[in-house]
Write a protein that holds these residues in place. Structure first.
Motif, PDB file in Angstrom:
ATOM      1  N   LEU A 109      -5.314  17.545  74.112  1.00 58.34           N
ATOM      2  CA  LEU A 109      -4.614  17.636  75.388  1.00 58.34           C
ATOM      3  C   LEU A 109      -3.134  17.288  75.268  1.00 58.34           C
ATOM      4  O   LEU A 109      -2.393  17.379  76.243  1.00 58.34           O
ATOM      5  CB  LEU A 109      -5.264  16.704  76.417  1.00 58.34           C
ATOM      6  N   ALA A 110      -2.716  16.878  74.081  1.00 60.27           N
ATOM      7  CA  ALA A 110      -1.335  16.424  73.900  1.00 60.27           C
ATOM      8  C   ALA A 110      -0.373  17.591  73.784  1.00 60.27           C
ATOM      9  O   ALA A 110      -0.657  18.599  73.150  1.00 60.27           O
ATOM     10  CB  ALA A 110      -1.227  15.541  72.662  1.00 60.27           C
ATOM     11  N   HIS A 111       0.783  17.439  74.419  1.00 58.60           N
ATOM     12  CA  HIS A 111       1.865  18.422  74.296  1.00 58.60           C
ATOM     13  C   HIS A 111       2.897  17.956  73.290  1.00 58.60           C
ATOM     14  O   HIS A 111       3.704  18.735  72.814  1.00 58.60           O
ATOM     15  CB  HIS A 111       2.540  18.625  75.650  1.00 58.60           C
ATOM     16  N   GLY A 112       2.893  16.667  73.029  1.00 58.07           N
ATOM     17  CA  GLY A 112       3.802  16.072  72.067  1.00 58.07           C
ATOM     18  C   GLY A 112       3.213  14.775  71.557  1.00 58.07           C
ATOM     19  O   GLY A 112       2.309  14.210  72.168  1.00 58.07           O
ATOM     20  N   ALA A 113       3.696  14.322  70.424  1.00 56.87           N
ATOM     21  CA  ALA A 113       3.218  13.063  69.852  1.00 56.87           C
ATOM     22  C   ALA A 113       4.306  12.505  68.945  1.00 56.87           C
ATOM     23  O   ALA A 113       5.165  13.246  68.453  1.00 56.87           O
ATOM     24  CB  ALA A 113       1.931  13.267  69.066  1.00 56.87           C
ATOM     25  N   THR A 114       4.283  11.199  68.753  1.00 59.17           N
ATOM     26  CA  THR A 114       5.253  10.554  67.874  1.00 59.17           C
ATOM     27  C   THR A 114       4.550   9.563  66.967  1.00 59.17           C
ATOM     28  O   THR A 114       3.820   8.694  67.450  1.00 59.17           O
ATOM     29  CB  THR A 114       6.340   9.813  68.683  1.00 59.17           C
ATOM     30  N   VAL A 147       3.858  20.250  70.231  1.00 59.23           N
ATOM     31  CA  VAL A 147       2.676  21.091  70.023  1.00 59.23           C
ATOM     32  C   VAL A 147       2.838  22.409  70.773  1.00 59.23           C
ATOM     33  O   VAL A 147       2.916  22.431  72.007  1.00 59.23           O
ATOM     34  CB  VAL A 147       1.395  20.378  70.477  1.00 59.23           C
ATOM     35  N   TRP A 148       2.873  23.502  70.031  1.00 64.60           N
ATOM     36  CA  TRP A 148       3.017  24.856  70.588  1.00 64.60           C
ATOM     37  C   TRP A 148       1.631  25.484  70.693  1.00 64.60           C
ATOM     38  O   TRP A 148       1.021  25.830  69.700  1.00 64.60           O
ATOM     39  CB  TRP A 148       3.914  25.684  69.682  1.00 64.60           C
ATOM     40  N   ILE A 156      -3.098  23.661  79.005  1.00 67.16           N
ATOM     41  CA  ILE A 156      -2.220  23.163  77.950  1.00 67.16           C
ATOM     42  C   ILE A 156      -1.601  24.305  77.147  1.00 67.16           C
ATOM     43  O   ILE A 156      -1.298  24.166  75.970  1.00 67.16           O
ATOM     44  CB  ILE A 156      -2.974  22.205  77.000  1.00 67.16           C
ATOM     45  N   LYS A 157      -1.424  25.457  77.796  1.00 70.31           N
ATOM     46  CA  LYS A 157      -0.757  26.579  77.138  1.00 70.31           C
ATOM     47  C   LYS A 157       0.743  26.289  77.173  1.00 70.31           C
ATOM     48  O   LYS A 157       1.486  26.794  78.018  1.00 70.31           O
ATOM     49  CB  LYS A 157      -1.073  27.901  77.830  1.00 70.31           C
ATOM     50  N   THR A 158       1.186  25.501  76.226  1.00 72.53           N
ATOM     51  CA  THR A 158       2.565  25.022  76.244  1.00 72.53           C
ATOM     52  C   THR A 158       3.575  26.125  75.941  1.00 72.53           C
ATOM     53  O   THR A 158       4.763  25.963  76.211  1.00 72.53           O
ATOM     54  CB  THR A 158       2.755  23.881  75.223  1.00 72.53           C
ATOM     55  N   SER A 159       3.105  27.237  75.399  1.00 76.40           N
ATOM     56  CA  SER A 159       4.020  28.348  75.107  1.00 76.40           C
ATOM     57  C   SER A 159       4.606  28.936  76.385  1.00 76.40           C
ATOM     58  O   SER A 159       5.598  29.655  76.340  1.00 76.40           O
ATOM     59  CB  SER A 159       3.301  29.442  74.312  1.00 76.40           C
ATOM     60  N   ASP A 160       4.004  28.621  77.547  1.00 74.45           N
ATOM     61  CA  ASP A 160       4.514  29.102  78.832  1.00 74.45           C
ATOM     62  C   ASP A 160       5.459  28.104  79.484  1.00 74.45           C
ATOM     63  O   ASP A 160       5.979  28.366  80.577  1.00 74.45           O
ATOM     64  CB  ASP A 160       3.353  29.372  79.803  1.00 74.45           C
ATOM     65  N   TYR A 161       5.701  26.967  78.843  1.00 71.69           N
ATOM     66  CA  TYR A 161       6.537  25.940  79.445  1.00 71.69           C
ATOM     67  C   TYR A 161       7.995  26.402  79.556  1.00 71.69           C
ATOM     68  O   TYR A 161       8.496  27.121  78.686  1.00 71.69           O
ATOM     69  CB  TYR A 161       6.490  24.657  78.619  1.00 71.69           C
TER      70      TYR A 161
END
Length: 217
Positions: A109-114, A147-148, A156-161
């Motif tokens: 579910l993550a869109h980003g992480a560090t 995360v793409w 979580i389709k982040t490519s549409d962000y």
């Protein structure tokens, strides 16, 4: 000794300047984070890089998201504290496909992480008026992952962000990468753990966290 931690941001999105003291404690005696730990780099400048890693995100777009996010943070910290250096970066920003992210143990579910590595022994601490102790640690290194995800029919389709959302996500992860451990406990803050789907700029409290750790002007 050192300790590595990975912070992820689900369906939302760690901040800051070189520290010589914790004099800014008088500015903000509270630590608005779910983790009573703060970390920082002692370098006079921090260097970052970005790599699309063949994740599918356009490299120029990624450059824009990262640079725009860095510029906003630099306007809060000393100008040009965060500098671009593709070869010797303290904070590499890497784009991953969903499968690559999964292989690294990042939440689906993550869109980003560090990923943050800090010393395990703290160098300072203080007691909060609200109770509890906040501990200060020196940062060793960190890596930001964006995360793409092109999965159709999911939230979580982040490519549409939009570019604004990606800039916000990038800023949130940079916050972790420079020492904001944990997340802000309330919504509508850049460092809140859940991405609310809209652009989130650093709030007054977010900025105060930077003052607290990096004694930013």
């Amino acid at each position: 000794m050192k300790k590595s931690i990975i912070f992820t941001i689900t369906t939302l999105l760690v901040f800051i300047n070189s520290v010589t003291s914790v004099s800014a404690l008088t500015v903000l005696p509270y630590w608005y984070s779910t983790d009573n730990k703060i970390a920082w780099y002692t370098d006079t400048s921090l260097y970052y890089s970005h790599d699309d890693n063949d994740c599918g995100m356009d490299d120029q777009d990624m450059n824009s998201y990262v640079v725009d996010g860095v510029e906003i943070l630099d306007n809060i910290l000393d100008p040009s504290y965060l500098k671009l250096d593709p070869l010797f970066a303290d904070i590499p920003v890497v784009c991953l496909t969903r499968s690559q992210a999964t292989a690294k143990g990042i939440s689906s579910l993550a869109h980003g992480a560090t990923a943050v590595t800090r010393n395990t022994s703290y160098s300072n601490s203080y007691s909060k008026p609200t109770g509890g102790t906040v501990y200060f640690y020196e940062m060793i290194d960190s890596t930001i992952y964006l995360v793409w995800d092109t999965t159709v029919g999911t939230t979580i389709k982040t490519s549409d962000y939009s570019s604004e959302k990606w800039t916000s996500i990038t800023m949130h992860e940079f916050g972790h990468s420079i020492g904001y451990l944990g997340h802000h406990p309330t919504t509508n803050h850049l460092m809140y753990k859940i991405y609310n789907g809209v652009y989130t700029a650093p709030t007054y409290q977010d900025k105060l966290q930077m003052y607290l750790v990096y004694d930013a002007e």
